[in-house]
Design a protein around this motif. Sequence first.
Motif, PDB file in Angstrom:
ATOM      1  N   GLU A  26       0.833  -1.210   0.000  1.00 48.66           N
ATOM      2  CA  GLU A  26       0.000   0.000   0.000  1.00 48.66           C
ATOM      3  C   GLU A  26       0.865   1.257   0.000  1.00 48.66           C
ATOM      4  OE1 GLU A  26      -4.054  -0.791   2.341  1.00 48.66           O
ATOM      5  OE2 GLU A  26      -2.255  -1.415   3.471  1.00 48.66           O
ATOM      6  N   ILE A  27       1.959   1.232   0.770  1.00 56.06           N
ATOM      7  CA  ILE A  27       2.878   2.375   0.793  1.00 56.06           C
ATOM      8  C   ILE A  27       3.460   2.598  -0.598  1.00 56.06           C
ATOM      9  CG2 ILE A  27       5.076   3.231   1.689  1.00 56.06           C
ATOM     10  CD1 ILE A  27       4.356   1.768   4.334  1.00 56.06           C
ATOM     11  N   ALA A  28       3.878   1.506  -1.255  1.00 54.52           N
ATOM     12  CA  ALA A  28       4.433   1.614  -2.610  1.00 54.52           C
ATOM     13  C   ALA A  28       3.421   2.235  -3.565  1.00 54.52           C
ATOM     14  CB  ALA A  28       4.869   0.234  -3.110  1.00 54.52           C
ATOM     15  N   GLU A  29       2.190   1.780  -3.477  1.00 51.86           N
ATOM     16  CA  GLU A  29       1.141   2.310  -4.350  1.00 51.86           C
ATOM     17  C   GLU A  29       0.880   3.789  -4.081  1.00 51.86           C
ATOM     18  OE1 GLU A  29      -3.600   1.608  -4.990  1.00 51.86           O
ATOM     19  OE2 GLU A  29      -2.364  -0.180  -4.704  1.00 51.86           O
ATOM     20  N   LEU A  30       0.806   4.162  -2.816  1.00 50.20           N
ATOM     21  CA  LEU A  30       0.524   5.551  -2.453  1.00 50.20           C
ATOM     22  C   LEU A  30       1.651   6.509  -2.826  1.00 50.20           C
ATOM     23  CD1 LEU A  30      -1.081   5.003   1.058  1.00 50.20           C
ATOM     24  CD2 LEU A  30      -2.239   5.870  -0.982  1.00 50.20           C
ATOM     25  N   THR A  31       2.882   6.012  -2.762  1.00 50.70           N
ATOM     26  CA  THR A  31       4.032   6.881  -3.011  1.00 50.70           C
ATOM     27  C   THR A  31       4.554   6.808  -4.439  1.00 50.70           C
ATOM     28  OG1 THR A  31       5.593   5.166  -2.293  1.00 50.70           O
ATOM     29  CG2 THR A  31       4.795   6.726  -0.605  1.00 50.70           C
ATOM     30  N   GLY A  32       4.067   5.844  -5.199  1.00 49.89           N
ATOM     31  CA  GLY A  32       4.552   5.686  -6.566  1.00 49.89           C
ATOM     32  C   GLY A  32       5.924   5.051  -6.645  1.00 49.89           C
ATOM     33  N   LYS A  33       6.351   4.402  -5.566  1.00 48.62           N
ATOM     34  CA  LYS A  33       7.656   3.727  -5.524  1.00 48.62           C
ATOM     35  C   LYS A  33       7.460   2.238  -5.796  1.00 48.62           C
ATOM     36  CE  LYS A  33       9.677   7.473  -4.036  1.00 48.62           C
ATOM     37  NZ  LYS A  33      10.515   8.262  -4.901  1.00 48.62           N
ATOM     38  N   THR A  34       8.552   1.577  -6.164  1.00 49.50           N
ATOM     39  CA  THR A  34       8.460   0.132  -6.337  1.00 49.50           C
ATOM     40  C   THR A  34       8.462  -0.533  -4.962  1.00 49.50           C
ATOM     41  OG1 THR A  34      10.860  -0.130  -6.511  1.00 49.50           O
ATOM     42  CG2 THR A  34       9.635   0.181  -8.571  1.00 49.50           C
ATOM     43  N   HIS A  35       7.847  -1.714  -4.889  1.00 47.35           N
ATOM     44  CA  HIS A  35       7.731  -2.414  -3.626  1.00 47.35           C
ATOM     45  C   HIS A  35       9.108  -2.757  -3.055  1.00 47.35           C
ATOM     46  CE1 HIS A  35       6.702  -6.025  -1.056  1.00 47.35           C
ATOM     47  NE2 HIS A  35       6.051  -5.030  -0.482  1.00 47.35           N
ATOM     48  N   ASP A  36      10.042  -3.169  -3.902  1.00 46.50           N
ATOM     49  CA  ASP A  36      11.374  -3.512  -3.388  1.00 46.50           C
ATOM     50  C   ASP A  36      12.082  -2.297  -2.792  1.00 46.50           C
ATOM     51  OD1 ASP A  36      11.670  -2.531  -6.061  1.00 46.50           O
ATOM     52  OD2 ASP A  36      13.648  -3.448  -6.202  1.00 46.50           O
ATOM     53  N   ASN A  37      11.876  -1.120  -3.362  1.00 45.21           N
ATOM     54  CA  ASN A  37      12.477   0.087  -2.785  1.00 45.21           C
ATOM     55  C   ASN A  37      11.832   0.459  -1.457  1.00 45.21           C
ATOM     56  OD1 ASN A  37      14.462   0.510  -4.703  1.00 45.21           O
ATOM     57  ND2 ASN A  37      13.132   1.719  -6.013  1.00 45.21           N
ATOM     58  N   VAL A  38      10.538   0.241  -1.332  1.00 47.15           N
ATOM     59  CA  VAL A  38       9.848   0.491  -0.061  1.00 47.15           C
ATOM     60  C   VAL A  38      10.393  -0.450   1.013  1.00 47.15           C
ATOM     61  CG1 VAL A  38       7.621   0.355   1.141  1.00 47.15           C
ATOM     62  CG2 VAL A  38       7.756   1.435  -1.111  1.00 47.15           C
ATOM     63  N   LEU A  39      10.582  -1.716   0.661  1.00 48.23           N
ATOM     64  CA  LEU A  39      11.128  -2.676   1.625  1.00 48.23           C
ATOM     65  C   LEU A  39      12.534  -2.285   2.069  1.00 48.23           C
ATOM     66  CD1 LEU A  39       9.921  -6.077   0.138  1.00 48.23           C
ATOM     67  CD2 LEU A  39       9.002  -4.852   2.120  1.00 48.23           C
ATOM     68  N   LYS A  40      13.365  -1.826   1.155  1.00 45.82           N
ATOM     69  CA  LYS A  40      14.713  -1.368   1.509  1.00 45.82           C
ATOM     70  C   LYS A  40      14.645  -0.200   2.493  1.00 45.82           C
ATOM     71  CE  LYS A  40      16.773  -2.694  -2.873  1.00 45.82           C
ATOM     72  NZ  LYS A  40      17.300  -2.205  -4.153  1.00 45.82           N
TER      73      LYS A  40
END
Length: 61
Positions: A26-40
């Motif tokens: 959800e954070i990735a979707e809201l911020t327009g970032k990729t999921h792997d970058n959000v996890l990092k």
Amino acid sequence: MINIVKLNDSGQGNQNFENKKISSREIAELTGKTHDNVLKAIRAMEQAWIKVTGVKFNASE
């Protein structure tokens, strides 16, 4: 899921506060970032979060 804890003015977050949860996807979707970058980013900030709140992120599938 990641626990987001509402902090009071003194920065204490582990007692008598409403817990809100949002997934890393959800954070990735809201911020327009990729999921792997959000996890990092989550992994990079976890130790600071523990120091401030006294609680770990809640990882789940």
